[in-house]
Design a protein around this motif. Structure first.
Motif, mmCIF file in Angstrom:
data_model
loop_
_atom_site.group_PDB
_atom_site.id
_atom_site.type_symbol
_atom_site.label_atom_id
_atom_site.label_comp_id
_atom_site.label_asym_id
_atom_site.label_seq_id
_atom_site.Cartn_x
_atom_site.Cartn_y
_atom_site.Cartn_z
ATOM 1 N N GLU A 164 80.645 69.897 18.995
ATOM 2 C CA GLU A 164 80.374 68.590 18.347
ATOM 3 C C GLU A 164 79.267 67.819 19.095
ATOM 4 O O GLU A 164 79.359 67.596 20.217
ATOM 5 C CB GLU A 164 81.508 67.713 17.988
ATOM 6 C CG GLU A 164 81.320 66.807 16.849
ATOM 7 C CD GLU A 164 82.680 66.171 16.398
ATOM 8 O OE1 GLU A 164 83.176 66.587 15.328
ATOM 9 O OE2 GLU A 164 82.935 65.271 17.100
ATOM 10 N N VAL A 165 77.901 67.709 18.209
ATOM 11 C CA VAL A 165 76.889 66.744 18.863
ATOM 12 C C VAL A 165 77.085 65.567 18.427
ATOM 13 O O VAL A 165 77.041 65.205 17.414
ATOM 14 C CB VAL A 165 75.617 67.519 18.447
ATOM 15 C CG1 VAL A 165 74.565 66.723 19.267
ATOM 16 C CG2 VAL A 165 75.502 68.680 19.048
ATOM 17 N N LEU A 178 68.288 69.291 21.616
ATOM 18 C CA LEU A 178 68.781 69.289 20.140
ATOM 19 C C LEU A 178 69.212 67.643 19.969
ATOM 20 O O LEU A 178 70.005 67.326 20.611
ATOM 21 C CB LEU A 178 70.026 70.095 19.787
ATOM 22 C CG LEU A 178 69.681 71.481 20.059
ATOM 23 C CD1 LEU A 178 70.814 72.541 20.119
ATOM 24 C CD2 LEU A 178 68.770 71.871 18.799
ATOM 25 N N ARG A 179 68.422 67.182 19.084
ATOM 26 C CA ARG A 179 68.607 65.515 18.761
ATOM 27 C C ARG A 179 69.082 65.239 17.485
ATOM 28 O O ARG A 179 68.883 65.810 16.603
ATOM 29 C CB ARG A 179 67.131 64.932 18.859
ATOM 30 C CG ARG A 179 66.470 65.281 20.240
ATOM 31 C CD ARG A 179 65.254 64.703 20.187
ATOM 32 N NE ARG A 179 65.024 63.560 20.581
ATOM 33 C CZ ARG A 179 64.088 62.839 20.381
ATOM 34 N NH1 ARG A 179 62.808 63.341 19.712
ATOM 35 N NH2 ARG A 179 63.713 61.550 20.176
ATOM 36 N N ILE A 238 71.348 66.773 23.207
ATOM 37 C CA ILE A 238 71.994 67.725 23.951
ATOM 38 C C ILE A 238 70.964 68.693 24.588
ATOM 39 O O ILE A 238 70.414 69.132 23.816
ATOM 40 C CB ILE A 238 73.152 68.485 23.630
ATOM 41 C CG1 ILE A 238 74.084 69.125 24.589
ATOM 42 C CG2 ILE A 238 72.978 69.221 22.391
ATOM 43 C CD1 ILE A 238 75.482 69.448 24.319
ATOM 44 N N ALA A 239 70.968 68.973 26.049
ATOM 45 C CA ALA A 239 70.005 69.800 26.665
ATOM 46 C C ALA A 239 70.611 71.285 26.497
ATOM 47 O O ALA A 239 71.849 71.300 26.544
ATOM 48 C CB ALA A 239 69.800 69.333 27.943
ATOM 49 N N ALA A 258 71.123 59.121 23.044
ATOM 50 C CA ALA A 258 71.800 59.242 24.345
ATOM 51 C C ALA A 258 71.678 60.766 24.742
ATOM 52 O O ALA A 258 72.266 61.569 24.100
ATOM 53 C CB ALA A 258 73.144 58.899 24.502
ATOM 54 N N LEU A 259 71.445 61.152 26.019
ATOM 55 C CA LEU A 259 71.393 62.485 26.526
ATOM 56 C C LEU A 259 72.700 62.922 26.972
ATOM 57 O O LEU A 259 73.011 62.158 27.887
ATOM 58 C CB LEU A 259 70.161 62.542 27.453
ATOM 59 C CG LEU A 259 69.935 63.994 28.093
ATOM 60 C CD1 LEU A 259 69.772 65.059 27.030
ATOM 61 C CD2 LEU A 259 69.050 64.057 29.020
ATOM 62 N N LEU A 260 73.217 64.003 26.558
ATOM 63 C CA LEU A 260 74.380 64.728 27.011
ATOM 64 C C LEU A 260 74.194 66.095 27.667
ATOM 65 O O LEU A 260 73.127 66.584 27.136
ATOM 66 C CB LEU A 260 75.264 64.811 26.247
ATOM 67 C CG LEU A 260 75.892 63.579 25.076
ATOM 68 C CD1 LEU A 260 76.470 63.718 23.894
ATOM 69 C CD2 LEU A 260 76.372 62.505 26.002
ATOM 70 N N PHE A 261 74.797 66.317 28.476
ATOM 71 C CA PHE A 261 74.971 67.800 28.849
ATOM 72 C C PHE A 261 76.277 68.543 28.623
ATOM 73 O O PHE A 261 77.299 67.803 28.856
ATOM 74 C CB PHE A 261 74.741 67.822 30.499
ATOM 75 C CG PHE A 261 73.280 67.019 30.776
ATOM 76 C CD1 PHE A 261 72.219 67.838 30.970
ATOM 77 C CD2 PHE A 261 73.268 65.795 31.160
ATOM 78 C CE1 PHE A 261 70.814 67.412 31.330
ATOM 79 C CE2 PHE A 261 71.861 65.222 31.646
ATOM 80 C CZ PHE A 261 70.808 65.943 31.571
#
Length: 155
Positions: A121-122, A84-85, A128-129, A32-35
């Motif tokens: 924390e990721v 960053l995945r 996260i972009a 899931a992509l987060l900003f």
């Protein structure tokens, strides 16, 4: 879980730095992509990044990966925008990480140590972009070609 510190050789996870380490969809992980809260972008830019994120190959379980999206040239500096995945089942924290820009044959074009603890924390199974500024003194070559990639430096 903290990554990229002095105990790096003790962790037992599969790491990936490019899209070659992917597998069949049935066994793969979609992130899931987060900003980051400090990264202010327009709704239109968010839509574009979400589109790019959906185009990325799925990851194997238990991978940490970095995938470049866009390179912005500003005078003698370059900004690499990347995801960053994290396909781990638990959150991770980055510390200081050496990041390289490389060309299509793997030749280093720029290198810099980034303090990624600012990301916090990721979460598990997320991306996260982030923007990576390579200043003129970080560059190892005069030109950055269009076939660049962004990778972790493993020492």
């Amino acid at each position: 879980m903290s990554l990229f510190n002095k105990g790096i050789n003790e962790r037992k996870v599969w790491l990936a730095s490019n899209e070659d380490d992917v597998l069949k969809e049935a066994d793969a992980v979609q992130t899931a992509l987060l900003f980051h809260e400090d990264w202010h972008i327009s709704k239109q830019e968010e839509y574009v990044y979400r589109f790019h994120h959906q185009q990325l190959p799925l990851l194997k379980p238990n991978q940490i990966s970095i995938s470049g999206v866009k390179l912005v040239r500003e005078e003698e500096d370059v900004i690499a925008i990347a995801f960053l995945r994290n396909s781990l089942e638990k959150p991770i924290r980055f510390e200081v990480v050496n990041i390289l820009l490389v060309d299509g044959s793997g030749r280093a074009l720029a290198k810099k140590a980034f303090d990624l603890s600012v990301l916090g924390e990721v979460p598990a199974r997320s991306s996260i972009a982030w923007q990576f500024l390579f200043e003129e003194h970080d560059r190892l070559t005069e030109l950055i070609p269009d076939d660049w990639q962004i990778v972790f430096e493993w020492t």
